[in-house]
Design a protein around this motif. Structure first.
Motif, PDB file in Angstrom:
ATOM      1  N   PHE A  10       0.799  -1.218   0.000  1.00 32.05           N
ATOM      2  CA  PHE A  10       0.000   0.000   0.000  1.00 32.05           C
ATOM      3  C   PHE A  10       0.835   1.273   0.000  1.00 32.05           C
ATOM      4  O   PHE A  10       0.308   2.356  -0.280  1.00 32.05           O
ATOM      5  CB  PHE A  10      -0.930   0.007   1.227  1.00 32.05           C
ATOM      6  N   GLY A  11       2.109   1.165   0.345  1.00 32.18           N
ATOM      7  CA  GLY A  11       2.956   2.345   0.391  1.00 32.18           C
ATOM      8  C   GLY A  11       2.522   3.321   1.456  1.00 32.18           C
ATOM      9  O   GLY A  11       2.221   2.942   2.596  1.00 32.18           O
ATOM     10  N   LYS A  12       2.439   4.619   1.109  1.00 31.43           N
ATOM     11  CA  LYS A  12       2.089   5.659   2.076  1.00 31.43           C
ATOM     12  C   LYS A  12       0.641   5.567   2.549  1.00 31.43           C
ATOM     13  O   LYS A  12       0.272   6.207   3.538  1.00 31.43           O
ATOM     14  CB  LYS A  12       2.334   7.041   1.462  1.00 31.43           C
ATOM     15  N   ARG A  13      -0.164   4.763   1.876  1.00 29.20           N
ATOM     16  CA  ARG A  13      -1.572   4.630   2.271  1.00 29.20           C
ATOM     17  C   ARG A  13      -1.733   3.814   3.551  1.00 29.20           C
ATOM     18  O   ARG A  13      -2.804   3.819   4.153  1.00 29.20           O
ATOM     19  CB  ARG A  13      -2.382   3.984   1.144  1.00 29.20           C
ATOM     20  N   LEU A  14      -0.689   3.096   3.936  1.00 19.30           N
ATOM     21  CA  LEU A  14      -0.771   2.295   5.159  1.00 19.30           C
ATOM     22  C   LEU A  14       0.352   2.671   6.116  1.00 19.30           C
ATOM     23  O   LEU A  14       1.538   2.482   5.810  1.00 19.30           O
ATOM     24  CB  LEU A  14      -0.693   0.797   4.841  1.00 19.30           C
ATOM     25  N   GLN A  15      -0.013   3.195   7.267  1.00 22.82           N
ATOM     26  CA  GLN A  15       0.909   3.429   8.361  1.00 22.82           C
ATOM     27  C   GLN A  15       0.486   2.494   9.507  1.00 22.82           C
ATOM     28  O   GLN A  15      -0.690   2.165   9.636  1.00 22.82           O
ATOM     29  CB  GLN A  15       0.849   4.892   8.824  1.00 22.82           C
ATOM     30  N   PHE A  16       1.424   2.092  10.315  1.00 26.66           N
ATOM     31  CA  PHE A  16       1.047   1.197  11.407  1.00 26.66           C
ATOM     32  C   PHE A  16       1.952   1.414  12.618  1.00 26.66           C
ATOM     33  O   PHE A  16       3.062   1.945  12.506  1.00 26.66           O
ATOM     34  CB  PHE A  16       1.094  -0.274  10.970  1.00 26.66           C
TER      35      PHE A  16
ATOM     36  N   ALA B  80      -8.946  -5.105   9.406  1.00 30.70           N
ATOM     37  CA  ALA B  80      -8.637  -3.672   9.335  1.00 30.70           C
ATOM     38  C   ALA B  80      -8.031  -3.305   7.987  1.00 30.70           C
ATOM     39  O   ALA B  80      -8.343  -2.247   7.419  1.00 30.70           O
ATOM     40  CB  ALA B  80      -7.685  -3.292  10.470  1.00 30.70           C
ATOM     41  N   ILE B  81      -7.173  -4.170   7.447  1.00 33.04           N
ATOM     42  CA  ILE B  81      -6.543  -3.903   6.151  1.00 33.04           C
ATOM     43  C   ILE B  81      -7.567  -4.016   5.025  1.00 33.04           C
ATOM     44  O   ILE B  81      -7.679  -3.131   4.161  1.00 33.04           O
ATOM     45  CB  ILE B  81      -5.380  -4.884   5.899  1.00 33.04           C
ATOM     46  N   ARG B  82      -8.328  -5.092   5.045  1.00 34.76           N
ATOM     47  CA  ARG B  82      -9.237  -5.393   3.938  1.00 34.76           C
ATOM     48  C   ARG B  82     -10.425  -4.454   3.870  1.00 34.76           C
ATOM     49  O   ARG B  82     -10.821  -4.010   2.784  1.00 34.76           O
ATOM     50  CB  ARG B  82      -9.714  -6.837   4.067  1.00 34.76           C
ATOM     51  N   HIS B  83     -11.017  -4.146   5.047  1.00 36.56           N
ATOM     52  CA  HIS B  83     -12.240  -3.347   5.050  1.00 36.56           C
ATOM     53  C   HIS B  83     -12.031  -1.910   5.500  1.00 36.56           C
ATOM     54  O   HIS B  83     -12.955  -1.090   5.350  1.00 36.56           O
ATOM     55  CB  HIS B  83     -13.280  -4.011   5.955  1.00 36.56           C
ATOM     56  N   GLY B  84     -10.862  -1.612   6.065  1.00 39.55           N
ATOM     57  CA  GLY B  84     -10.607  -0.253   6.512  1.00 39.55           C
ATOM     58  C   GLY B  84      -9.654   0.503   5.605  1.00 39.55           C
ATOM     59  O   GLY B  84      -9.982   1.571   5.079  1.00 39.55           O
ATOM     60  N   ILE B  85      -8.465  -0.058   5.386  1.00 41.27           N
ATOM     61  CA  ILE B  85      -7.425   0.635   4.620  1.00 41.27           C
ATOM     62  C   ILE B  85      -7.644   0.509   3.114  1.00 41.27           C
ATOM     63  O   ILE B  85      -7.611   1.504   2.382  1.00 41.27           O
ATOM     64  CB  ILE B  85      -6.034   0.090   4.999  1.00 41.27           C
ATOM     65  N   ALA B  86      -7.857  -0.716   2.617  1.00 40.22           N
ATOM     66  CA  ALA B  86      -7.943  -0.951   1.173  1.00 40.22           C
ATOM     67  C   ALA B  86      -9.033  -0.129   0.485  1.00 40.22           C
ATOM     68  O   ALA B  86      -8.781   0.457  -0.587  1.00 40.22           O
ATOM     69  CB  ALA B  86      -8.147  -2.450   0.902  1.00 40.22           C
ATOM     70  N   PRO B  87     -10.258  -0.015   1.030  1.00 38.64           N
ATOM     71  CA  PRO B  87     -11.292   0.753   0.312  1.00 38.64           C
ATOM     72  C   PRO B  87     -11.121   2.268   0.421  1.00 38.64           C
ATOM     73  O   PRO B  87     -11.799   3.005  -0.291  1.00 38.64           O
ATOM     74  CB  PRO B  87     -12.598   0.328   1.019  1.00 38.64           C
ATOM     75  N   SER B  88     -10.260   2.728   1.301  1.00 39.73           N
ATOM     76  CA  SER B  88     -10.089   4.167   1.522  1.00 39.73           C
ATOM     77  C   SER B  88      -9.079   4.746   0.540  1.00 39.73           C
ATOM     78  O   SER B  88      -7.970   4.217   0.385  1.00 39.73           O
ATOM     79  CB  SER B  88      -9.634   4.425   2.964  1.00 39.73           C
TER      80      SER B  88
ATOM     81  N   GLY C 291      -9.305   3.876   8.786  1.00 37.11           N
ATOM     82  CA  GLY C 291      -9.706   3.683   7.403  1.00 37.11           C
ATOM     83  C   GLY C 291     -11.125   4.113   7.127  1.00 37.11           C
ATOM     84  O   GLY C 291     -11.659   5.041   7.747  1.00 37.11           O
ATOM     85  N   LYS C 292     -11.781   3.372   6.227  1.00 39.44           N
ATOM     86  CA  LYS C 292     -13.103   3.761   5.737  1.00 39.44           C
ATOM     87  C   LYS C 292     -14.178   3.667   6.804  1.00 39.44           C
ATOM     88  O   LYS C 292     -15.108   4.463   6.845  1.00 39.44           O
ATOM     89  CB  LYS C 292     -13.480   2.887   4.539  1.00 39.44           C
TER      90      LYS C 292
ATOM     91  N   PRO D  80     -11.242  10.087  13.992  1.00 38.06           N
ATOM     92  CA  PRO D  80     -12.447  10.574  13.294  1.00 38.06           C
ATOM     93  C   PRO D  80     -13.085   9.528  12.356  1.00 38.06           C
ATOM     94  O   PRO D  80     -14.259   9.627  12.023  1.00 38.06           O
ATOM     95  CB  PRO D  80     -11.922  11.763  12.491  1.00 38.06           C
ATOM     96  N   THR D  81     -12.295   8.534  11.922  1.00 27.20           N
ATOM     97  CA  THR D  81     -12.844   7.509  11.034  1.00 27.20           C
ATOM     98  C   THR D  81     -12.274   6.149  11.442  1.00 27.20           C
ATOM     99  O   THR D  81     -11.314   6.060  12.201  1.00 27.20           O
ATOM    100  CB  THR D  81     -12.460   7.782   9.558  1.00 27.20           C
TER     101      THR D  81
END
Length: 363
Positions: free
Chosen positions: A237-243, A268-276, A301-302, A341-342
């Motif tokens: 995901f690159g910069k789209r995923l921080q942990f 969290a990855i599949r339904h939160g980060i990936a769709p966002s 995420g989403k 917030p999300t």
């Protein structure tokens, strides 16, 4: 206190219909037994029946506080300790019964209760108390035994499925290890990043094979596995995923069920980060709360627009499996909240029962 698995709610939260029926049946049976001699002698009149019914109601109401203390508030106490605790609770029962008659007698035109009546009635009432709570202890013993047998059956089913999956996985990881080693050896030195990714991927397969033979693992090993997964996903995901993995401190040697965190992180990855579109941050935290360990997995995420409790009944097996393992192993539940917030937050508690010592696993 959460309800045991499979415990259907009755009229009162946390109380089954079977328990209410059993509780009331005891008073009916005991009242019939006490009134049987008078019934045989023909002494039963409408006035006698009414006063007997009033007495049964007062005994029923007076039994509620001791019942609540023994079978709800202090149900976690050892049985021997609860037996001794019947000494003060029997007095609570008796003086509650006396108090009800102190109110009832003047209202019904009877003479106020006297000290002689208090002493005269203490023997029969305490005998009644012993009989009622002996039956209640037997009822709860057989009920808990039935729940335990059901839990063991479900755990056996899970263990059987795990053994089948382990058998299927025996050959695949070794083949993958050899293949990944061959690929890693063929990677030129200038592509060291690729070689590191292959090594981390091999680590995940190695851990997956390890946990097929170890149902319980130290928390630091489980956290290291989650860290490796997130590092691999960060490459995707690159910069789209921080942990962030929280500091373990003294909790690192606590023994936890293997692969318990993986479904939550994957969710969290599949339904939160990936769709966002902007991705988000996943945080895994560990906190000691008295005699329990609190584990939290949250993302920014989403999120989820519907009822959060519906997530546990969705088709996916990951969250359902995690919740089922928590209930069967610890009688604990998986909590879900919206993150701010999300995103979403998942957390649960497990008792701290085992630690890893210098000589291996110790209780």
């Amino acid at each position: 206190m959460s309800n045991p698995p499979g415990n259907k709610k009755g009229l009162v939260p946390g109380v089954t219909w079977q328990e209410i029926v059993a509780f009331l049946s005891l008073f009916v049976v005991m009242s019939l037994l006490y009134g049987f001699p008078d019934l045989i002698r023909g002494r039963v009149s409408w006035h006698y029946a009414r006063e007997t019914a009033v007495d049964c109601v007062f005994m029923f109401v007076s039994c509620i506080p001791p019942w609540w203390l023994h079978f709800r508030k202090l149900a976690h106490w050892p049985l021997k300790k609860r037996f001794w605790f019947h000494l003060p609770t029997s007095l609570i029962y008796y003086f509650s019964w006396i108090g009800l008659y102190v109110i009832y007698n003047p209202l019904s035109g009877k003479a106020p209760i006297t000290a002689h009546s208090v002493l005269l009635n203490i023997g029969p009432n305490l005998l009644f108390y012993v009989q009622i709570f002996s039956f209640l202890h037997l009822y709860h013993f057989f009920r808990e035994r039935e729940l335990q047998l059901k839990k063991e059956k479900e755990l056996s089913s899970l263990a059987y499925n795990s053994e089948i999956n382990a058998l299927k996985a025996q050959i695949q990881p070794h083949f993958l290890f050899n293949t990944l080693n061959s690929i890693s050896a063929s990677v030129p030195p200038e592509q060291e990043t690729t070689r590191e990714l292959i090594a981390k991927l091999a680590d995940t397969f190695r851990y997956a094979l390890y946990v097929t033979q170890h149902e319980w693992v130290p928390l630091n090993e489980e956290a290291a596995f989650i860290n490796t997964i997130l590092e691999l996903e960060n490459r995707r995901f690159g910069k789209r995923l921080q942990f962030e993995i929280g500091c373990l401190k003294e909790t690192g040697n606590i023994i936890v069920p293997s692969m318990l965190l993986q479904p939550l992180v994957e969710n969290a990855i599949r339904h939160g980060i990936a769709p966002s579109l902007n991705g988000g941050r996943i945080t895994v935290g560990f906190e000691r709360a008295d005699s329990k360990l609190k584990v939290t997995v949250s993302d920014t995420g989403k999120g989820y627009a519907g009822d959060v409790q519906e997530m546990l009944s969705a088709k996916g097996v990951g969250l359902r499996n995690a919740r089922q393992r928590l209930e069967l192993l610890f009688n604990e539940t998986l909590y879900i909240e919206r993150n701010h917030p999300t995103g979403m937050t998942f957390y649960f508690y497990i008792p701290i029962q085992h630690h890893v010592g210098n000589n291996g696993l110790n209780n």
